[in-house]
Design a protein around this motif. Structure first.
Motif, PDB file in Angstrom:
ATOM      1  N   THR A 185      40.928  34.072  49.531  1.00 30.45           N
ATOM      2  CA  THR A 185      39.710  33.261  49.364  1.00 30.45           C
ATOM      3  C   THR A 185      38.746  33.466  50.524  1.00 30.45           C
ATOM      4  O   THR A 185      37.541  33.270  50.371  1.00 30.45           O
ATOM      5  CB  THR A 185      40.031  31.757  49.245  1.00 30.45           C
ATOM      6  N   ARG A 186      39.269  33.882  51.683  1.00 38.62           N
ATOM      7  CA  ARG A 186      38.379  34.017  52.854  1.00 38.62           C
ATOM      8  C   ARG A 186      38.288  35.439  53.410  1.00 38.62           C
ATOM      9  O   ARG A 186      37.860  35.648  54.537  1.00 38.62           O
ATOM     10  CB  ARG A 186      38.817  33.029  53.935  1.00 38.62           C
ATOM     11  N   LEU A 187      38.682  36.419  52.623  1.00 44.06           N
ATOM     12  CA  LEU A 187      38.479  37.819  53.036  1.00 44.06           C
ATOM     13  C   LEU A 187      36.983  38.115  53.128  1.00 44.06           C
ATOM     14  O   LEU A 187      36.226  37.769  52.216  1.00 44.06           O
ATOM     15  CB  LEU A 187      39.106  38.776  52.026  1.00 44.06           C
ATOM     16  N   GLU A 188      36.563  38.790  54.169  1.00 44.04           N
ATOM     17  CA  GLU A 188      35.133  39.019  54.402  1.00 44.04           C
ATOM     18  C   GLU A 188      34.656  40.359  53.867  1.00 44.04           C
ATOM     19  O   GLU A 188      33.685  40.938  54.375  1.00 44.04           O
ATOM     20  CB  GLU A 188      34.823  38.869  55.895  1.00 44.04           C
ATOM     21  N   VAL A 189      35.339  40.856  52.848  1.00 46.09           N
ATOM     22  CA  VAL A 189      34.904  42.079  52.154  1.00 46.09           C
ATOM     23  C   VAL A 189      34.946  41.802  50.653  1.00 46.09           C
ATOM     24  O   VAL A 189      35.665  40.897  50.212  1.00 46.09           O
ATOM     25  CB  VAL A 189      35.799  43.294  52.493  1.00 46.09           C
ATOM     26  N   PRO A 190      34.178  42.545  49.849  1.00 42.98           N
ATOM     27  CA  PRO A 190      34.230  42.330  48.393  1.00 42.98           C
ATOM     28  C   PRO A 190      35.626  42.560  47.829  1.00 42.98           C
ATOM     29  O   PRO A 190      36.313  43.506  48.215  1.00 42.98           O
ATOM     30  CB  PRO A 190      33.243  43.380  47.854  1.00 42.98           C
ATOM     31  N   VAL A 191      36.041  41.679  46.911  1.00 45.13           N
ATOM     32  CA  VAL A 191      37.344  41.811  46.246  1.00 45.13           C
ATOM     33  C   VAL A 191      37.096  41.869  44.735  1.00 45.13           C
ATOM     34  O   VAL A 191      36.532  40.948  44.153  1.00 45.13           O
ATOM     35  CB  VAL A 191      38.285  40.625  46.567  1.00 45.13           C
ATOM     36  N   ILE A 192      37.510  42.978  44.124  1.00 42.94           N
ATOM     37  CA  ILE A 192      37.346  43.172  42.678  1.00 42.94           C
ATOM     38  C   ILE A 192      38.732  43.206  42.048  1.00 42.94           C
ATOM     39  O   ILE A 192      39.584  44.010  42.435  1.00 42.94           O
ATOM     40  CB  ILE A 192      36.594  44.487  42.387  1.00 42.94           C
ATOM     41  N   THR A 193      38.967  42.310  41.100  1.00 40.51           N
ATOM     42  CA  THR A 193      40.281  42.188  40.451  1.00 40.51           C
ATOM     43  C   THR A 193      40.179  42.603  38.994  1.00 40.51           C
ATOM     44  O   THR A 193      39.279  42.154  38.287  1.00 40.51           O
ATOM     45  CB  THR A 193      40.781  40.732  40.546  1.00 40.51           C
ATOM     46  N   ILE A 194      41.109  43.453  38.552  1.00 42.81           N
ATOM     47  CA  ILE A 194      41.112  43.905  37.160  1.00 42.81           C
ATOM     48  C   ILE A 194      42.506  43.711  36.569  1.00 42.81           C
ATOM     49  O   ILE A 194      43.499  44.198  37.114  1.00 42.81           O
ATOM     50  CB  ILE A 194      40.700  45.388  37.041  1.00 42.81           C
ATOM     51  N   ILE A 195      42.573  42.974  35.445  1.00 42.46           N
ATOM     52  CA  ILE A 195      43.843  42.798  34.741  1.00 42.46           C
ATOM     53  C   ILE A 195      43.963  43.957  33.754  1.00 42.46           C
ATOM     54  O   ILE A 195      43.180  44.068  32.819  1.00 42.46           O
ATOM     55  CB  ILE A 195      43.905  41.432  34.024  1.00 42.46           C
ATOM     56  N   ILE A 196      44.930  44.850  33.993  1.00 44.45           N
ATOM     57  CA  ILE A 196      45.063  46.067  33.183  1.00 44.45           C
ATOM     58  C   ILE A 196      46.212  45.986  32.177  1.00 44.45           C
ATOM     59  O   ILE A 196      46.362  46.858  31.335  1.00 44.45           O
ATOM     60  CB  ILE A 196      45.241  47.321  34.072  1.00 44.45           C
ATOM     61  N   GLY A 197      47.030  44.926  32.286  1.00 44.18           N
ATOM     62  CA  GLY A 197      48.170  44.772  31.377  1.00 44.18           C
ATOM     63  C   GLY A 197      48.560  43.314  31.285  1.00 44.18           C
ATOM     64  O   GLY A 197      47.808  42.481  30.800  1.00 44.18           O
ATOM     65  N   GLU A 198      49.748  43.010  31.799  1.00 43.74           N
ATOM     66  CA  GLU A 198      50.212  41.617  31.804  1.00 43.74           C
ATOM     67  C   GLU A 198      49.746  40.923  33.089  1.00 43.74           C
ATOM     68  O   GLU A 198      49.897  41.462  34.177  1.00 43.74           O
ATOM     69  CB  GLU A 198      51.740  41.570  31.743  1.00 43.74           C
ATOM     70  N   GLY A 199      49.216  39.728  32.940  1.00 44.66           N
ATOM     71  CA  GLY A 199      48.820  38.939  34.104  1.00 44.66           C
ATOM     72  C   GLY A 199      49.590  37.639  34.081  1.00 44.66           C
ATOM     73  O   GLY A 199      49.081  36.614  33.644  1.00 44.66           O
ATOM     74  N   ALA A 200      50.841  37.668  34.522  1.00 43.39           N
ATOM     75  CA  ALA A 200      51.706  36.506  34.353  1.00 43.39           C
ATOM     76  C   ALA A 200      51.932  35.740  35.643  1.00 43.39           C
ATOM     77  O   ALA A 200      52.303  36.323  36.662  1.00 43.39           O
ATOM     78  CB  ALA A 200      53.062  36.937  33.778  1.00 43.39           C
ATOM     79  N   SER A 201      51.680  34.466  35.580  1.00 43.75           N
ATOM     80  CA  SER A 201      52.098  33.492  36.580  1.00 43.75           C
ATOM     81  C   SER A 201      51.588  33.815  37.991  1.00 43.75           C
ATOM     82  O   SER A 201      50.591  34.504  38.167  1.00 43.75           O
ATOM     83  CB  SER A 201      53.639  33.412  36.555  1.00 43.75           C
ATOM     84  N   GLY A 202      52.294  33.289  38.994  1.00 44.65           N
ATOM     85  CA  GLY A 202      51.912  33.520  40.391  1.00 44.65           C
ATOM     86  C   GLY A 202      52.058  34.974  40.774  1.00 44.65           C
ATOM     87  O   GLY A 202      51.443  35.435  41.729  1.00 44.65           O
ATOM     88  N   GLY A 203      52.874  35.708  40.006  1.00 44.65           N
ATOM     89  CA  GLY A 203      53.031  37.136  40.276  1.00 44.65           C
ATOM     90  C   GLY A 203      51.711  37.872  40.204  1.00 44.65           C
ATOM     91  O   GLY A 203      51.434  38.776  40.991  1.00 44.65           O
TER      92      GLY A 203
END
Length: 317
Positions: A185-203
């Motif tokens: 949440t506080r990283l000072e660089v852009p963060v791009i997240t892509i769900i490419i398959g399963e996006g399960a739980s805290g994992g």
């Protein structure tokens, strides 16, 4: 090509088309018109079938054995420029979580993602894409290195969940995931997240806090898998289809709930049907997202990210 159960009508028509072509090649019979009719019927069947997919069918597509995994995307997008980095500098190198530096054009990115295996041996080697605490600590180490050098971070989510074993809990699985969420949440660089398959739980969430969160069309993102949900609520896996419907886990559901920012269109039939097209689309989405974020100052980037997640789940009666 492997076919899922609901894809069998397509398999039958493709088999018919292959036989028709073989007859044309081995005899003097003109089968052009027959082949054209089968091709038309095949195209119509595909369009109709994939247009009306249920949530459970999308879950099945996200797990398709021919679907590209994290390393497939990275190698296709970055080519020889990718340099994998290993270890959490504390316990060991987790093979289910991979990361390293790569370039798209002239821009460097820190790529991080869960990696599944292609056969029994590699699935065991990669622990079926289920990371241990050291995997999340490795991911955090790489993110912090990227922040130090001003390199944007790209995370690729594809996991049935964090590893639930006793040894993982003993080494602080929950703390490692929570620490990642806090630090991302506080990283000072852009963060791009892509769900490419399963996006399960805290994992998935352990590397899933981004300025831009994108989902491929035939993926899912949820606190629990449909099977596990079914086994908890109904004491049986038989109700997994109802669970998938109730969980609202598809890309369109996530977009509607404002939990993801964008849906990346897949080729008809899924990402595995045209890998090259999928890789190009994902690469373009990364570049487009980075272009929208690169002008923001670190302070504005963090503030915007904090606001984005603070607004999730807010209900006004």
């Amino acid at each position: 090509m492997e076919y899922l159960e609901f894809e069998l009508p397509i398999k039958e028509l493709e088999d018919q088309l292959d036989k028709c072509k073989v007859i044309g090649e081995e005899s003097e019979v003109d089968v052009t018109e027959t082949c054209s009719q089968i091709e038309k019927k095949l195209a119509d069947t595909k369009k109709e079938l994939y247009k009306n997919l249920t949530p459970w069918q999308r879950v099945q597509l996200s797990r398709h054995p021919n679907r590209p995994y994290t390393l497939d995307y990275i190698k296709a997008i970055c080519g020889d420029s990718f340099l994998e980095l290993h270890g959490d500098r504390s316990f060991k190198d987790d093979k289910a979580m991979i990361g390293g530096l790569g370039k798209i054009g002239d821009q460097s990115f820190m790529f991080i993602g869960q990696q599944k295996g292609y056969n029994t041996k590699t699935r065991q080697y990669r622990n079926f894409g289920m990371a241990n605490p050291e995997g999340y600590r490795k991911a955090l180490r790489l993110m912090k290195s990227a922040e130090k050098f001003g390199i944007p971070v790209v995370t690729l989510l594809d996991t049935p969940g964090a590893y639930p074993g006793l040894e993982a809990e003993e080494r602080g699985q929950g703390e490692a995931i929570a620490r990642n969420i806090l630090e991302m949440t506080r990283l000072e660089v852009p963060v791009i997240t892509i769900i490419i398959g399963e996006g399960a739980s805290g994992g998935a969430l352990g590397i899933g806090v981004g300025d831009k969160v994108l989902m491929l069309e035939n993926t899912w993102y949820s606190v629990i898998s449909p099977e596990s949900c079914s086994s908890i609520l109904w004491r049986s896996w038989e109700y997994k289809e109802q669970a998938a419907e109730a969980l609202k886990l598809t890309a369109s559901d996530m977009k509607k709930l404002k939990l993801v920012d964008e849906i990346i269109k897949e080729p008809l039939g899924g990402a595995h049907r045209d890998r090259e097209k999928t890789f190009t689309t994902v690469s373009n989405a990364i570049v487009k997202s980075y272009e929208a974020l690169k002008t923001l100052s670190p302070k504005d980037l963090v503030a915007q990210r904090m606001d984005k997640y603070s607004q999730m789940g807010v209900f006004k009666g």
